[in-house]
Scaffold this motif. Structure first.
Motif: not given
Length: 304
Positions: A37-47, A200-209
């Motif tokens: 079973x494979x999960x694929x993420x989109x943008x601007x997210x991650x796995x 959750x917000x911090x996790x989602x935005x951290x890679x970009x900031x």
């Protein structure tokens, strides 16, 4: 939705296209004898958006997670030295979905060697819709089933921010600090129907900031999103449902990709049905995690 402890992507897959060298970080959970079973993420997210589901479903499946190039812990694709000077600005966009689809197809086929003839169930969100469909239709990746959740797959496309960034790249590239963080947070907040908790917000935005590479990466994602295209692909969607079971899941309050797209996609793909989840936006895994889990569980159980 509380963030689970992070799943480390401990494996590296290296692949070169005609333009880029890629290093994809991935891992698998669950016994190798279980169905893949494979999960694929989109943008601007991650796995990271799939961690709760991966942990639960790894009791019944061998679950695969990976970060697309330039997302999460997978680095940007590196332009091949002797090609870089001749590449167009569009070619240099590391988020190019044709490139990412090609990389995913190669990754899928590397995993496939260990499955003893089995095929994987694939769950895709956001631009992973185009990725999974391109890999199937253009790169001969044969799936056991395909579940598409609030996916980018039917044109025309366009969040207002995409065009704004594409037409003002130098302005957004120059933004730093709280101003840039505010842009990213506002964009992410718009994807959810319910307010995201701070963790959750911090996790989602951290890679970009957190650094300059992240900021530039976010601008690149927006520019690439503005130039998405399914030309030559949508006309073949009818082939998908005739070959494998397809389920479409959609958040009823998705403002990025309105619910009417789900019906159009179902018809084009000849999917079995559309599962509409109320009180959920584009980030359905955070708006309604339990209801999405039920839909995924019922779907996968019906196929095994």
């Amino acid at each position: 939705m509380t963030q689970p402890s992070a799943i480390e992507l401990t494996q590296t897959f290296r692949h070169s296209t005609n333009l880029f060298d890629f290093e994809i970080q991935w891992t698998s959970l669950g016994d190798a004898s279980l169905p893949p079973l494979i999960f694929i993420h989109g943008t601007p997210w991650s796995s990271r958006v799939w961690h709760n589901y991966a942990k639960s479903l790894s009791q019944y499946f061998q679950v695969y997670l990976f970060d697309n190039p330039g997302f999460g812990v997978s680095p940007l694709g590196k332009p091949i030295a002797d090609k870089k000077d001749s590449m167009s600005a569009k070619d240099l966009l590391d988020a190019n979905l044709a490139q990412q689809s090609q990389v995913f197809a190669a990754l899928y086929k590397s995993w496939e060697k260990d499955w003893q003839g089995a095929k994987a169930h694939v769950v895709a969100h956001d631009h992973a819709g185009i990725m999974s469909l391109r890999a199937h239709l253009l790169h001969a990746c044969d799936y056991r089933s395909l579940c598409l959740i609030d996916v980018v797959a039917v044109g025309p496309f366009g969040h207002p921010l995409f065009k704004l960034v594409a037409e003002n790249e130098h302005v957004f590239t120059a933004l730093t600090g709280p101003v840039f963080e505010g842009v990213v947070e506002s964009y992410i907040r718009d994807a959810a129907f319910r307010a995201l908790n701070r963790e959750t917000m911090d996790m989602l935005k951290r890679p970009w900031i957190e650094n300059e590479d992240g900021r530039k990466g976010f601008v690149r994602q927006m520019m690439q999103a503005h130039s998405r295209s399914t030309d030559g692909l949508e006309d073949r969607y009818h082939e998908v449902g005739s070959k494998l079971p397809v389920l479409v899941i959609w958040g009823k309050e998705d403002t990025w990709l309105p619910i009417e797209i789900a019906g159009r996609l179902k018809d084009k793909l000849q999917a079995k049905r559309v599962a509409v989840i109320e009180d959920a936006g584009h980030l359905i895994m955070y708006d309604q995690p339990g209801r999405l889990g039920v839909e995924l569980g019922l779907w996968l159980a019906s196929l095994e």
